[in-house]
Write a protein that holds these residues in place. Structure first.
Motif, short mmCIF file in Angstrom:
data_model
loop_
_atom_site.label_atom_id
_atom_site.label_comp_id
_atom_site.label_asym_id
_atom_site.label_seq_id
_atom_site.Cartn_x
_atom_site.Cartn_y
_atom_site.Cartn_z
N LEU A 164 -36.14 4.73 1.42
CA LEU A 164 -36.12 5.53 0.18
C LEU A 164 -37.49 6.13 -0.11
N PHE A 171 -38.25 10.06 -0.76
CA PHE A 171 -38.87 10.57 -1.98
C PHE A 171 -40.22 11.22 -1.71
N LEU A 231 -36.68 8.72 -12.26
CA LEU A 231 -35.77 8.63 -11.12
C LEU A 231 -34.75 9.78 -11.07
N THR A 232 -34.10 10.05 -12.21
CA THR A 232 -33.06 11.07 -12.23
C THR A 232 -33.61 12.42 -11.79
N ARG A 286 -36.36 13.04 -10.04
CA ARG A 286 -36.78 13.05 -8.65
C ARG A 286 -35.57 13.06 -7.72
N LEU A 287 -34.52 12.35 -8.12
CA LEU A 287 -33.30 12.32 -7.33
C LEU A 287 -32.69 13.72 -7.25
N ASP A 288 -32.74 14.46 -8.37
CA ASP A 288 -32.26 15.84 -8.38
C ASP A 288 -32.94 16.66 -7.30
N LEU A 346 -28.62 8.15 1.59
CA LEU A 346 -29.10 8.09 0.21
C LEU A 346 -28.11 7.34 -0.68
N SER A 399 -29.09 4.32 -2.81
CA SER A 399 -29.16 4.58 -4.24
C SER A 399 -27.83 5.16 -4.71
N GLU A 438 -26.17 6.31 -7.01
CA GLU A 438 -26.07 6.97 -8.32
C GLU A 438 -24.86 7.93 -8.31
N VAL A 455 -25.40 11.24 -6.60
CA VAL A 455 -25.52 11.12 -5.15
C VAL A 455 -24.11 11.06 -4.55
#
Lengths: 414, 126
Positions: A111, A115, A180-181, A183-185, A223, A227, A229, A232
């Motif tokens: 991860l 990132f 997190l949200t 960066r995940l985007d 991913l 994670s 989410e 994802v």
């Protein structure tokens, strides 16, 4: 002998990215870690056939890579004194800390790598290049070929990205929970960009490009594993559902076939089932976003046994939610087309005209094509012809251009 | 690592928007960065009309009125901070009140390289 070589190659395919991810953390340097990875596998090739395959190959490779990196640094320190201190520091860590090689530690390192490669401080093309190169393990030549750029251009992007990671101090770290949200985007955007590059590239004249969609789906799966989410899951579902139509989307000659004209028996049921179950899980989380909603729309299409049996009511409902979360002219256009399917072309046409009057979609060929299509269905041949011509003047891609030309020819003859 | 956070803004936006920060808020934020131990220096600047530019060519100093570059956004202030990495620096930058109406450029500083290995320079002044 050859058996061991095969096993080393299998281990390389399965574990080299994880070993690299951990080595980057331990050595705090991409270049050093890549070199160490290479050295570790070279050592495995020479030692394993003689000594047998170690009980935990991944741990062996990480340890060997780390050891060799320190050794290399020490050798180079004879010419560059500043390296001696780094080598000394790494060696202390090497002897005092046990290498975390448990699955959780490895997952975190994977991860971290994702990132870092998708850090917003890097330019988008650099993020894409780094992700495909470091996370997917594609060669520079493979990535360059896939994006139709020269290997030297691609190599330069990677060099610049690595320099920025080093010089600007981009950390090899998981984002804080509060970030997190967001960066995940960013990561999802990179993955979907890779997917679309492969998806639209798979048309006729560019069939030879590398399978970027496959890589994007692999990234999405990784991913999602690391994670899980809702967004994802949403993106993975969206990619699987789009991918499920790949064989039905074009004629053998590479000509475009629209959704309602596709042979649905060609759709890949296994991908559809996987996609739908992911969408359902994402939607039930109630923390879903635009990817899960787009996937849900794709799922409604996938569930319809025929184009006529499509549940337009549900699709419009999903577009309404999508418009609330991420309003955009393109979403509004798609919603208008769905309304035309439910209420007839006139209803859709007035919505599209209102959108176009605002000027937002004037250069978007699909808006003109959609408008032309509704005019054609109303029997307004002249308006339809004008719309297709407009679309033709804006279209970039061969198969889409030929599709519009066919439509125009049909109007002339019909 | 040391980072310089350059605060840019249109000078009108800096003071005249509903979201424009008051001096008291800026001062309070600077004090909180100071308290976190990351602060090396920070200043707000006088408006750009007060700027004077110096160039030295062929040993001669030429002084001109105004800033070196005419841009839409002007340099309004800066923070020089010590941060562990870019993420930490970006967090500090995002908290600067003027970021709401302008933008903050975050740049790592560079160690000057000298030829003599003995004085492995630690100077970072440019």
């Amino acid at each position: 002998m050859t058996d061991t070589r095969d096993i080393v190659e299998t281990i390389y395919r399965e574990h080299s990215r994880q070993v690299l991810a951990t080595l980057i953390r331990l050595l705090r340097d991409f270049e050093l870690a890549e070199e160490a990875l290479h050295d570790a596998f070279a050592a495995a090739m020479s030692q394993w056939p003689r000594d047998g395959i170690p009980h935990n190959p991944r741990a062996w490779l990480i340890s060997a890579g780390r050891f060799r990196a320190i050794d290399n640094l020490r050798r180079r320190a004879r010419f560059d004194a500043s390296l001696a201190e780094i080598a000394y520091q790494l060696e202390i860590e090497h002897t005092t800390t046990t290498t975390p090689i448990d699955d959780a530690g490895v997952a975190d390192d994977s991860l971290r790598l994702i990132f870092t490669c998708c850090h917003p401080a890097l330019p988008l093309d650099g993020q894409v290049a780094m992700t495909l190169r470091e996370v997917c393990g594609l060669t520079t030549e493979e990535v360059a070929r896939a994006f139709l750029i020269s290997p030297s251009t691609l190599a330069q992007r990677i060099v610049r990205a690595k320099a920025k990671i080093r010089d600007a101090g981009i950390p090899y770290q998981l984002p804080e929970p509060s970030a997190l949200t967001e960066r995940l985007d960013g990561v999802l955007r990179v993955i979907y960009l890779v997917f679309n590059e492969g998806y639209s590239a798979s048309f006729g004249e560019t069939l030879t490009r590398a399978d970027l969609s496959g890589e994007a789906i692999r990234l999405g799966r990784l991913l999602h594993e690391l994670s899980p989410e809702p967004e994802v899951a949403g993106l993975l579902a969206l990619m699987l559902l789009q991918e499920s139509r790949r064989d039905a989307r074009t004629t053998p000659e590479g000509e475009l076939i629209l959704l309602h004209e596709q042979d649905r028996t060609l759709w890949d049921r296994a991908l559809i089932d996987e996609g739908i179950s992911l969408v359902e899980r994402a939607l039930s989380s109630r923390r879903f976003g635009p990817y899960a909603l787009q996937a849900a729309i794709a799922a409604v299409h996938a569930e319809a046994p025929s184009a006529e049996a499509t549940d337009w009511e549900q699709i419009i409902g999903l577009y309404d939610v999508l418009m609330r979360i991420t309003p955009s002219p393109v979403v509004a256009l798609n919603r208008a087309v769905a309304i035309a399917m439910r209420d007839g072309p006139t209803a859709g046409l007035s919505l599209i005209d209102a959108l176009m009057a605002r000027g937002e979609l004037r250069d978007y060929h699909l808006a003109h094509a959609a408008r032309a299509d509704l005019c054609r269905r109303r029997g307004d041949v002249e308006q339809a012809r004008q719309g297709y011509w407009q679309a033709l003047s804006l279209v970039q891609q061969g198969p889409e251009r030929r599709f519009l030309e066919r439509r125009l020819a049909e109007l002339e003859n019909g | 690592m040391k980072y310089l956070c350059l605060v840019y803004s249109r000078e009108t936006a800096l003071h005249d928007l509903p979201d424009s920060p008051h001096d008291s808020e800026c001062l309070a934020y600077a004090e909180s960065v100071q308290a976190s131990g990351r602060m090396l220096a920070a200043e707000a600047l006088q408006p750009v009309e007060s700027a004077t530019t110096v160039r030295v060519r062929n040993g001669k100093a030429a002084v001109t009125d105004g800033p070196f570059a005419e841009t839409k956004e002007q340099l309004a202030g800066f923070y020089l901070i010590e941060a562990h990495d870019l993420n930490e620096a970006l967090n500090v930058a995002a908290g600067i009140p003027a970021a709401r109406v302008g933008s903050v450029e975050v740049r790592p500083t560079r160690e000057l390289v000298t030829d003599s290995p003995a004085s492995h320079a630690k100077a970072t002044s440019a």
